[in-house]
Write an enzyme that holds these catalytic residues in place. Sequence first.
Site, PDB file in Angstrom:
ATOM      1  N   HIS A 158     -11.275  48.552  20.526  1.00 57.09           N
ATOM      2  CA  HIS A 158     -10.859  49.930  20.220  1.00 57.09           C
ATOM      3  C   HIS A 158      -9.345  50.017  20.054  1.00 57.09           C
ATOM      4  O   HIS A 158      -8.607  49.559  20.925  1.00 57.09           O
ATOM      5  CB  HIS A 158     -11.348  50.878  21.319  1.00 57.09           C
ATOM      6  CG  HIS A 158     -12.831  50.924  21.390  1.00 57.09           C
ATOM      7  ND1 HIS A 158     -13.555  50.168  22.294  1.00 57.09           N
ATOM      8  CD2 HIS A 158     -13.727  51.614  20.644  1.00 57.09           C
ATOM      9  CE1 HIS A 158     -14.852  50.398  22.092  1.00 57.09           C
ATOM     10  NE2 HIS A 158     -14.973  51.263  21.104  1.00 57.09           N
ATOM     11  N   ASN A 206     -20.930  49.404  14.315  1.00 61.82           N
ATOM     12  CA  ASN A 206     -21.801  49.017  15.438  1.00 61.82           C
ATOM     13  C   ASN A 206     -23.053  48.296  14.959  1.00 61.82           C
ATOM     14  O   ASN A 206     -23.529  47.365  15.609  1.00 61.82           O
ATOM     15  CB  ASN A 206     -22.168  50.245  16.280  1.00 61.82           C
ATOM     16  CG  ASN A 206     -20.995  50.722  17.107  1.00 61.82           C
ATOM     17  OD1 ASN A 206     -20.284  49.931  17.696  1.00 61.82           O
ATOM     18  ND2 ASN A 206     -20.778  52.022  17.131  1.00 61.82           N
ATOM     19  N   ASP A 258     -10.050  46.034  25.703  1.00 61.15           N
ATOM     20  CA  ASP A 258     -11.348  45.501  25.282  1.00 61.15           C
ATOM     21  C   ASP A 258     -11.281  44.718  23.978  1.00 61.15           C
ATOM     22  O   ASP A 258     -12.246  44.055  23.590  1.00 61.15           O
ATOM     23  CB  ASP A 258     -12.399  46.609  25.200  1.00 61.15           C
ATOM     24  CG  ASP A 258     -12.100  47.660  24.131  1.00 61.15           C
ATOM     25  OD1 ASP A 258     -11.174  47.475  23.308  1.00 61.15           O
ATOM     26  OD2 ASP A 258     -12.811  48.689  24.121  1.00 61.15           O
ATOM     27  N   SER A 266     -17.084  55.245  17.830  1.00 63.92           N
ATOM     28  CA  SER A 266     -16.008  55.303  18.822  1.00 63.92           C
ATOM     29  C   SER A 266     -14.623  55.197  18.199  1.00 63.92           C
ATOM     30  O   SER A 266     -13.652  55.709  18.754  1.00 63.92           O
ATOM     31  CB  SER A 266     -16.191  54.190  19.858  1.00 63.92           C
ATOM     32  OG  SER A 266     -16.205  52.925  19.227  1.00 63.92           O
ATOM     33  N   GLY A 281     -20.562  54.356  20.128  1.00 64.49           N
ATOM     34  CA  GLY A 281     -21.801  53.582  20.066  1.00 64.49           C
ATOM     35  C   GLY A 281     -22.708  53.950  18.915  1.00 64.49           C
ATOM     36  O   GLY A 281     -23.759  53.331  18.731  1.00 64.49           O
TER      37      GLY A 281
END
Length: 192
Positions: A165, A81, A162, A15, A52
């Site tokens: 990011h 991740n 969040d 991402s 992801g």
Amino acid sequence: MRLLAARTLLVYGDSLSAGYGLPRDKAWVSLLAERLKQQQIDYTVANASLSGETTLGGLNRIKPTLMRHHPDIVLLALGANDALRGQSVDTIQKNLEAMIEACHKANAQVVLIGMRIPPNYGSAYVNKFRAVYEDLAQRHKLPLVPFLLEGFGGKADYFQADGIHPAAHAQPVILETVWKTLGPLLAAKNKK
């Protein structure tokens, strides 16, 4: 009608490279494509990054992706991740190494893009994870971007709500971080 560029640069990440939560033209990969165009460096940028994505997922789709794009250069930016999920560092390294080898078999040069994780994962895990990128770069003689989020990784105001990011204003910083390694490589290739 514009002819296609003679060469392809493939961005293969998660991402952070897919531009999660951003307008497409604000993401660092789009900024990279724009810089190449402005500097008349004849590469098409293909972004095969998926939000992801893990190293296992990347490994599972690397061969068809290489066959589809026939890249000359692959910016390999996976592993974050896996680490955030506490996966085995040895497994992360094996998956990254298998992707590097697949790229080399497809005659693509790899630029490895490193990641780091927060200290709350424990210093042993954090250090072992960080060393994966340095070790692979050294072993396979790869150009290395030590840390994709260099210069702002600990600054909350550079991230989306969040906290994971990067925000739009962080994307030019990411581009500069990647360009420090990629720019000289492209310059050397253009002299050939």
